[in-house]
Motif scaffolding. Structure first.
Motif, short mmCIF file in Angstrom:
data_model
loop_
_atom_site.label_atom_id
_atom_site.label_comp_id
_atom_site.label_asym_id
_atom_site.label_seq_id
_atom_site.Cartn_x
_atom_site.Cartn_y
_atom_site.Cartn_z
N LEU A 338 0.85 -1.19 0.00
CA LEU A 338 0.00 0.00 0.00
C LEU A 338 0.88 1.24 0.00
O LEU A 338 1.89 1.27 0.70
N SER A 339 0.48 2.25 -0.79
CA SER A 339 1.14 3.55 -0.69
C SER A 339 0.17 4.49 -0.01
O SER A 339 -0.95 4.68 -0.49
N LEU A 340 0.56 5.06 1.12
CA LEU A 340 -0.35 5.88 1.91
C LEU A 340 0.12 7.32 1.86
O LEU A 340 1.25 7.64 2.24
N ALA A 341 -0.79 8.19 1.36
CA ALA A 341 -0.45 9.60 1.28
C ALA A 341 -1.00 10.33 2.48
O ALA A 341 -2.03 9.93 3.04
N TYR A 342 -0.34 11.41 2.90
CA TYR A 342 -0.85 12.17 4.04
C TYR A 342 -0.38 13.61 3.96
O TYR A 342 0.59 13.92 3.25
N ASP A 343 -1.08 14.46 4.71
CA ASP A 343 -0.70 15.87 4.80
C ASP A 343 0.12 16.03 6.06
O ASP A 343 -0.37 15.74 7.15
N PRO A 344 1.36 16.49 5.96
CA PRO A 344 2.22 16.60 7.16
C PRO A 344 1.56 17.42 8.27
O PRO A 344 1.85 17.19 9.45
N ALA A 345 0.65 18.32 7.94
CA ALA A 345 0.01 19.15 8.97
C ALA A 345 -0.94 18.33 9.82
O ALA A 345 -1.36 18.75 10.89
N GLN A 346 -1.34 17.17 9.30
CA GLN A 346 -2.32 16.37 10.05
C GLN A 346 -1.69 15.37 10.98
O GLN A 346 -2.38 14.59 11.63
N ILE A 347 -0.39 15.38 11.03
CA ILE A 347 0.27 14.46 11.96
C ILE A 347 0.80 15.28 13.14
O ILE A 347 1.38 16.35 12.94
N THR A 348 0.51 14.80 14.32
CA THR A 348 0.93 15.54 15.51
C THR A 348 2.03 14.76 16.21
O THR A 348 1.97 13.54 16.28
N ALA A 349 3.00 15.51 16.71
CA ALA A 349 4.08 14.85 17.45
C ALA A 349 4.07 15.31 18.89
O ALA A 349 3.79 16.48 19.17
#
Ligand SMILES: Nc1ncnc2c1ncn2[C@@H]1O[C@H](COP(=O)(O)OP(=O)(O)OP(=O)(O)O)[C@@H](O)[C@H]1O
Ligand SMILES: [Mg+2]
Lengths: 353, 545
Positions: A338-349
């Protein structure tokens, strides 16, 4: 309409700090939810406001008036209990009239107010019935009518819908919300159901071990959880531990699960351990085009009707969940890449604990 | 809320201190005094240890109690098992009947034995007439028989609850893992009901040890602790209150130890009470089922037979102590010819005592159940003390305490009522706290939340909700107060003779017919209210034991 101010409220049971130095400001006419896992102190806090649990230290004020020393029967709160607490030896109408009688309201006025309250909860005509002739949902409506009819300073709900089945629960929560807004009453609502909290609240306080983790609107609580605990508690997010890399002026790369995630902003000093929250719906199935990408392998597919949930394995074996629409055609078999795309702004650290 | 609980707790503690602990302390004190002069001594205890008679008295009492316990378990456990696991015809009726002996006066059952098998008993004379000699039932055999037949329900009730509390799935799991049925009974069932057996058995032991009426009727001249205490205190010729005190202390020590052990096992029973589905009835061959039915019904009928015998014999004519086969109401005429007073006294005193006991017991039970605190824990403990104190000893203490001084009660009706109330208080507390436990606490909170004060909530919401249970408790207290003998016989004064006192004196004297009529009246007085509300009673008893 009442504004509630709680300052440094504490209560311990033996070694357990059930409510630990909590301060809150609840506004006029607001539906304010206390959300948290079992045993975090929601009920204790609510019962301190109602006067059933003694305050150890701190204060509670309704509209600037301290009430924490008043006995429970003089606090003018209307409480809706988890198990309804409908008096079995009284009819529905007598139940609703109970608080009015205690307040020595004239009989004629009681009758009309009871009728109106029953109408509001869609139980007109049920007055003469005995409680055992009612269903669970109807009993809960009686409980709500009984609390509303006295026009209390504050409405208190302790998991009022948890004894109802799923369908009724979603219907009733809308009714509760509409009634509360129509009457303009301030309400405090306890639940451990995050969806229920998100659906009806003006603001939510997330509690953990007697302390407040975050107080915010539902949207902000969900989108911008301030702690890893809040992120994890709201929506079954994927928590992935990793090591922060060097900030490039816009994003920070984080090495995690045998691959690399890109996170918006400078999340930590290079080399620092962090915890990433990757919401299942932040990951999208893609076929190679644009955005940040991460590679995984399909492990299991759960088809849930309107949506489907994919379980995938990241390169180092870490399991993650991905939400996809139910209609999205998928002819993938377990093991497929699977190739999973995401918006870096939606990931929280978050800093790793 | 807190204040209400504190007030109730303190008031109850004061009441119990004055009418229970203070009199008992005086009995203890008397046991260390030289009779007459009042100097301190251990002589009373030394005298007991040296006296063959008193050692025999202690020995007889313990022996009978132990034997009765063993027999009560021997018939109670199988009966409980049959009631729980075998489809016995008329099970509901059997259950009701099986609880009857607990509230029917046991000395009436003892007297029935005398009427049937005594020196001039119906059966004895009949058998002797056709040349079959039968052994004497006086002393140990008769006493053990009566204790067994009247006290076995104490074993049946908790053990039945225990058997029913075994979750079906637990047994199924054991069977599924390959256990044979007997193996499962031994390894799963018995360990679970063991605490219930011990709790019930010890209760039989305590009751048998304390009981005054049965040995008073059946001991003749043999020494028995409860009877000797009474004679030493109230006897005309050989009164010795100090010795009575010392024997009382020894008796209380025995019962208190048994009670503490009993409570311990009762506590252990809790782990088994969360059964979701009761286990299925055992599939039995018709033969086995028939045997189980006969045995179960046989036990219960045997225990009730003495009472029916008394009812019938009371309708026959006596010539002196000798029974004839002629019907007549002469016995009742004799009973009532003197005066209606004793019967009236019985009814009045029992009514006052029952109402007072419930009025005092219900708030205590409520507080003990709802407001756990150190003070209410103390109250819970002190409230159980009367269980360990026989009626005779309590009565002796009350006499010593209120015969002189600021509060003189002896010679009146109030002291009888006080004795009944104190004796029945543990029952009232237990039964009302059991009822409260079944009430959802949020009902009261809802009422308070709606603006009603805690004390008004208790009076207008909690009490009505408890009412049906309280009525059951009230009737049970009424019944047991109406047939109370051991304290009454010490405390009654000339104007306040009760039916039990009439019967006691008639047995002591030669009024066999009179005694039979009085016994029959007592049976009717106790059985009629019971039948009126028997369904509630069943529940009550099992919650209290
Ligand atoms: N009366 C009490 N005595 C002792 N401990 C208590 C008491 N009431 C609550 N606690 C403890 O305080 C903590 C908080 O309890 P509380 O009932 O407020 O939790 P909650 O958030 O309402 O949980 P739930 O979602 O399960 O209802 C728990 O650890 C609980 O065991
Ligand atoms: Mg709770």
């Amino acid at each position: 309409m009442t504004a509630i101010r709680i300052e440094n409220l504490t209560r311990t049971f033996g070694a357990v700090r059930a409510v630990d130095d909590i301060s809150l400001d609840i506004r006029h006419g607001e539906l304010f939810t206390l959300l948290g896992p079992s045993g975090c102190g929601k009920t204790t806090l609510l019962r301190m406001i109602a006067g059933f649990v003694d305050v150890e230290s701190g204060s509670i004020c309704f509209d600037g008036r301290r009430i924490d020393a008043l006995p429970a029967h003089r606090r003018d709160t209307g409480m809706v209990f988890q198990n309804y607490a409908i008096f079995p030896n009284h009819t529905v109408a007598e139940n609703v009239a109970y608080g009015l009688r205690a307040r020595k309201v004239p009989a004629a006025e009681i009758a009309s107010r009871v009728d109106k309250a029953l109408e509001r909860v869609r139980l007109a005509g049920y007055g003469p019935r005995s409680p055992h002739q009612l269903s669970g949902g109807q009993l809960q409506r009686v409980a709500i009518a009984r609390a509303l009819v006295i026009e209390p300073a504050v409405l208190l709900f302790d998991e009022p819908l948890s004894n109802l089945d799923a369908q009724l629960r979603t219907e009733m929560r809308i009714e509760v919300r509409q009634l509360q807004q129509a009457l303009g009453l301030t309400a405090i609502y306890v639940t451990h159901d995050q969806e229920e909290a998100l659906a009806i609240s003006d603001r939510i306080a997330v509690l953990r071990r007697g302390k407040i983790e975050q107080v915010d609107t539902p949207e902000r609580i969900y989108r911008m959880p301030q702690t890893a605990f809040v992120a994890e508690f709201l929506g079954s997010t994927n928590m992935v531990p990793g090591i922060a890399g060097a900030f490039d002026g816009r994003n920070t790369p984080v090495a995690a699960a045998g691959t690399e995630f890109t996170v918006r902003g400078e999340v930590a000093a290079p080399g620092a351990p962090v915890l990433l929250s990757v919401r299942p719906e932040a990951l999208r199935l893609r076929d190679g085009s644009g955005g940040s990408l991460v590679h995984a392998r399909l492990a299991l597919r759960e088809f849930l009707g309107p949506v489907q949930r994919l379980h995938a394995t990241l390169p180092d074996g870490t399991q993650i969940r991905i939400s996809a629409l139910g209609g999205q055609a998928l002819d993938l078999l377990p093991g497929a890449p699977l190739s999973l795309a995401y918006d870096p702004a939606q990931i929280t650290a978050y800093p790793a604990p | 809320m807190k204040r209400f609980a504190t007030i109730v707790t303190l008031a109850a503690l004061v009441l119990l201190a004055v009418f229970l602990l203070y009199p008992l302390a005086l009995v203890l004190d008397a046991s260390f005094r030289i009779d007459g002069t009042g100097g301190l001594t251990l002589g009373n205890y030394a005298a007991i240890v040296k006296s063959r008679y008193y050692l025999g008295s202690i020995g007889n009492s313990l022996f009978c109690a132990a034997l009765a316990t063993a027999f009560a378990c021997a018939i109670g456990i199988p009966l409980a098992f049959c009631l729980a696991r075998i489809d016995i015809p008329g099970r509901a009726l059997l259950l009701t009947l099986a609880s009857l002996p607990l509230v029917l006066p046991s000395f009436v059952s003892a007297y029935a034995l005398v009427l049937l098998f005594g020196h001039a008993g119906v059966v004895t004379t009949t058998l002797r007439g056709i040349g079959i000699p039968i052994g004497s039932i006086y002393g140990v055999p008769g006493i053990v028989i009566v204790f067994t037949l009247t006290l076995y329900p104490y074993v049946v009730m908790p053990v039945l609850a225990g058997f029913q509390a075994v979750d079906a799935s637990m047994e199924e799991a054991a069977r599924n893992l390959g256990g044979s049925r007997p193996y499962v009974i031994r390894t799963v069932l018995l360990p679970i009901v063991m605490p219930a057996i011990l709790a019930g058995g010890l209760l039989v032991f305590i009751e048998a040890l304390e009981n005054f009426g049965v040995p008073a009727v059946l001991a003749e001249d043999r020494p028995f602790l409860a009877v000797d205490i009474f004679k030493l205190f109230a006897g005309e010729s050989d009164a010795n209150p100090a010795a009575a005190g010392a024997l009382s202390v020894l008796l209380i020590a025995c019962t208190a130890i048994a009670l503490l052990v009993q409570r311990h096992y009762l506590g252990k029973r809790r782990f088994s009470t969360n059964a979701r589905s009761a286990p299925a009835k055992l599939p039995l061959t018709p033969g086995l089922r028939l045997t189980a039915t006969i045995v179960s019904w046989g036990i219960v009928i045997a225990s009730l037979l003495p009472f029916t015998a008394v009812l019938m014999i009371s309708l026959l004519r006596f010539r002196g102590p000798v029974l004839t086969w002629e019907f007549g109401l002469g016995n009742y005429a004799t009973l009532l010819s003197g005066s209606y007073r004793p019967l009236l006294n019985t009814l009045t005193l029992a009514s006052i005592a029952a109402v007072a006991t419930m009025l005092i017991g219900a708030p205590i039970g409520y507080v003990v159940a709802r407001h756990r605190s150190r003070l209410s824990g103390l109250l819970d403990f002190v409230g159980m003390v009367p269980f360990a104190v026989s009626g005779t000893i309590l009565a002796i203490g009350l006499i010593i305490a209120f015969n002189s001084g600021p509060l003189i009660l002896t010679g009146g009706w109030l002291i009888l009522v006080i004795a009944y109330v104190v004796r029945k208080l543990p029952f009232a507390i237990r039964s009302s706290s059991a009822i409260v436990h079944q009430l959802d606490p949020s009902l009261e909170e809802a009422s308070i939340n709606l603006g009603v004060t805690p004390s008004k909530t208790f009076a207008t919401l909690t009490v009505p909700l408890m009412a049906s249970g309280l009525v059951g408790g009230l009737v049970l207290v009424w019944i047991t107060a109406a047939s109370e003998l051991s304290a009454t016989i010490v405390l009654y004064a000339s104007g306040w003779v009760t039916t039990t006192v009439v019967m006691y004196h008639a047995i002591e004297g030669t009024g066999a017919g009179l005694a039979a009529a009085a016994a029959a009246v007592l049976i009717l007085v106790t059985a009629i209210p019971l039948l009126l509300i028997n369904r509630r009673i069943n529940k009550q008893e099992s919650t209290v034991i």
